[in-house]
Write a protein that holds these residues in place. Structure first.
Motif, short mmCIF file in Angstrom:
data_model
loop_
_atom_site.label_atom_id
_atom_site.label_comp_id
_atom_site.label_asym_id
_atom_site.label_seq_id
_atom_site.Cartn_x
_atom_site.Cartn_y
_atom_site.Cartn_z
N GLU A 97 0.86 -1.18 0.00
CA GLU A 97 0.00 0.00 0.00
C GLU A 97 0.90 1.24 0.00
OE1 GLU A 97 -3.22 -0.12 -0.23
OE2 GLU A 97 -3.36 -2.32 -0.01
N GLU A 98 0.52 2.26 -0.74
CA GLU A 98 1.37 3.46 -0.83
C GLU A 98 1.57 4.11 0.52
OE1 GLU A 98 2.05 7.25 -3.80
OE2 GLU A 98 0.15 6.18 -3.84
N SER A 99 0.57 3.99 1.40
CA SER A 99 0.68 4.60 2.74
C SER A 99 1.76 3.93 3.59
CB SER A 99 -0.68 4.51 3.45
OG SER A 99 -1.09 3.15 3.58
N GLU A 100 2.22 2.74 3.18
CA GLU A 100 3.26 2.05 3.94
C GLU A 100 4.64 2.66 3.73
OE1 GLU A 100 3.15 -2.35 3.93
OE2 GLU A 100 1.38 -2.16 2.66
N ILE A 101 4.79 3.45 2.67
CA ILE A 101 6.10 4.02 2.35
C ILE A 101 6.22 5.42 2.94
CG2 ILE A 101 7.72 4.60 0.50
CD1 ILE A 101 6.17 2.70 -1.31
N ILE A 138 7.31 -2.74 -5.55
CA ILE A 138 8.66 -2.50 -5.06
C ILE A 138 9.60 -3.39 -5.86
CG2 ILE A 138 10.21 -2.56 -3.07
CD1 ILE A 138 7.98 -0.50 -2.83
N ALA A 139 10.63 -2.79 -6.43
CA ALA A 139 11.57 -3.53 -7.29
C ALA A 139 12.99 -3.10 -6.99
CB ALA A 139 11.24 -3.31 -8.76
N GLN A 140 13.95 -3.82 -7.57
CA GLN A 140 15.37 -3.47 -7.46
C GLN A 140 15.96 -3.38 -8.85
OE1 GLN A 140 16.45 -6.58 -4.38
NE2 GLN A 140 17.60 -4.85 -3.56
N VAL A 141 16.89 -2.42 -9.00
CA VAL A 141 17.55 -2.23 -10.28
C VAL A 141 18.90 -1.57 -10.04
CG1 VAL A 141 16.52 0.05 -10.68
CG2 VAL A 141 17.25 -1.33 -12.63
N VAL A 142 19.87 -1.86 -10.92
CA VAL A 142 21.19 -1.22 -10.82
C VAL A 142 21.21 -0.01 -11.75
CG1 VAL A 142 23.65 -1.46 -11.28
CG2 VAL A 142 22.39 -3.34 -10.20
N LEU A 143 21.46 1.16 -11.17
CA LEU A 143 21.60 2.40 -11.91
C LEU A 143 22.75 3.21 -11.33
CD1 LEU A 143 17.88 3.57 -12.34
CD2 LEU A 143 19.46 3.00 -14.18
N SER A 144 23.57 3.79 -12.21
CA SER A 144 24.71 4.61 -11.79
C SER A 144 25.63 3.86 -10.83
CB SER A 144 24.21 5.91 -11.13
OG SER A 144 23.36 6.62 -12.00
N GLY A 145 25.85 2.57 -11.12
CA GLY A 145 26.80 1.80 -10.33
C GLY A 145 26.33 1.42 -8.96
N LYS A 146 25.02 1.42 -8.73
CA LYS A 146 24.50 1.06 -7.41
C LYS A 146 23.16 0.36 -7.56
CE LYS A 146 23.09 3.09 -2.99
NZ LYS A 146 22.91 4.33 -2.20
N GLU A 147 22.96 -0.71 -6.79
CA GLU A 147 21.66 -1.38 -6.80
C GLU A 147 20.70 -0.57 -5.93
OE1 GLU A 147 20.01 -5.88 -6.87
OE2 GLU A 147 21.31 -5.40 -5.18
N LYS A 148 19.58 -0.20 -6.52
CA LYS A 148 18.64 0.68 -5.85
C LYS A 148 17.29 0.02 -5.69
CE LYS A 148 21.01 4.77 -7.58
NZ LYS A 148 20.89 6.14 -8.11
N VAL A 149 16.61 0.41 -4.62
CA VAL A 149 15.22 0.00 -4.40
C VAL A 149 14.33 1.09 -4.97
CG1 VAL A 149 13.48 -0.63 -2.69
CG2 VAL A 149 15.87 -1.20 -2.29
N VAL A 150 13.31 0.68 -5.72
CA VAL A 150 12.41 1.66 -6.34
C VAL A 150 10.96 1.32 -6.06
CG1 VAL A 150 14.03 2.24 -8.20
CG2 VAL A 150 12.37 0.40 -8.54
N ALA A 151 10.14 2.36 -6.03
CA ALA A 151 8.69 2.20 -5.95
C ALA A 151 8.11 2.53 -7.31
CB ALA A 151 8.11 3.13 -4.88
N ILE A 152 7.24 1.67 -7.83
CA ILE A 152 6.66 1.85 -9.16
C ILE A 152 5.15 1.93 -9.02
CG2 ILE A 152 6.43 0.86 -11.47
CD1 ILE A 152 9.02 -0.68 -10.95
N ARG A 153 4.57 3.03 -9.50
CA ARG A 153 3.12 3.20 -9.42
C ARG A 153 2.59 3.79 -10.72
NH1 ARG A 153 5.73 6.82 -6.20
NH2 ARG A 153 5.25 9.04 -6.40
#
Length: 274
Positions: A97-101, A138-153
């Motif tokens: 849920e978006e309210s969890e972030i 919620i996903a993970q991806v490598v960008l700019s030399g770092k693995e990042k956690v992202v929220a996708i909506r």
């Protein structure tokens, strides 16, 4: 607008080619460093601190500092051995849920769009399903030399991907030095503060705001380029009100006067008292 990243959006066994586009751009006031005497631009040099000589790009390598002045050299082929799934894939690991972030964790956003006509079908299928569920991926991806956690909506006909800080990147309130202890507020002052807050409440519209500093800066640049003399307007210091209740009353009186088109805020305060 050109994509800055291309890969796949992965939901279980579903793989959808996507492209990421910057969702915003920061419009800064940029100035260059010039030599005071001849007005030529100052160039920032790549200089070796040991050899004391300027270096070309092909003379520079990257290294990770293990200890002070002790480095391990890292080559491109070393990075290729990482082989993380998130290097070219946005791997969705859960829905929330978006309210969890906590909004504190958000930073930087990108639009995710399908990479071509073939990807459009499965892309919009996932998009519609997420719109119906009203959940955030919620996903993970490598960008700019770092693995990042992202929220996708979902956002219109594309996804909005926002980076999330890791837990250990966010500082705690307890890290603030000399933070005064919380105090129990006065009930009457709190009620009046709530009244003041309510008077400022209105629908949010970002078009109501502009970068006044940047606008004024560009006006100065334009005036100086025409050879005009700049005149500094006298600064107006706000009247300091030490007593909180007096400050709240004066603020509400000013707002009431503005709503009535009264140029004299004191008259509004007198009406409130009557």
């Amino acid at each position: 607008m050109r994509p800055t990243w291309q890969g796949n959006l992965k939901l279980a066994l579903v793989l959808v080619p996507v492209r990421a586009y910057p969702a915003a751009r920061e419009r800064k006031v940029a100035m260059n460093q010039l030599h005071k005497e001849c007005k030529a631009r100052v160039r920032l040099q790549r200089r070796c601190t040991a050899c004391e000589q300027d270096l070309e790009r092909d003379e520079i390598v990257r290294g990770y500092e293990l200890a002070k002045e002790q480095y391990v050299l890292i080559q491109e082929e070393d990075l290729a051995t990482l082989q993380l799934p998130s290097l070219r894939t946005l791997d969705i690991v859960q829905f929330v849920e978006e309210s969890e972030i906590n909004p504190l964790y958000y930073h930087g956003s990108y639009y995710l769009a399908p990479a071509g006509e073939v990807a459009a079908g499965p892309f919009h299928t996932i998009l519609k399903a997420m719109q119906a569920s009203k959940r955030v991926a919620i996903a993970q991806v490598v960008l700019s030399g770092k693995e990042k956690v992202v929220a996708i909506r979902p956002s219109d006909d594309v996804f909005l991907m926002s980076f999330l800080h890791y837990q250990d990147e966010v500082r705690k309130v307890s890290d603030i030095d000399d933070l005064p202890a919380a105090r129990e507020p006065n009930a009457a002052e709190t009620a009046m503060a709530r009244q003041l807050l309510d008077s400022y409440a209105r629908p949010f519209d970002l078009t109501d705001f502009e970068d006044s500093y940047r606008k004024r800066f560009l006006e100065i640049v334009e005036a100086k380029s025409r050879g005009e003399e700049l005149v500094t307007a006298p600064s107006v210091e706000p009247r300091r009100v030490i007593n909180l209740m007096d400050a709240l009353k004066s603020s509400l009186a000013r707002i009431e006067a503005e709503e009535l088109g009264d140029p004299d805020p004191t008259s509004g305060e007198e009406r409130r008292a009557s």
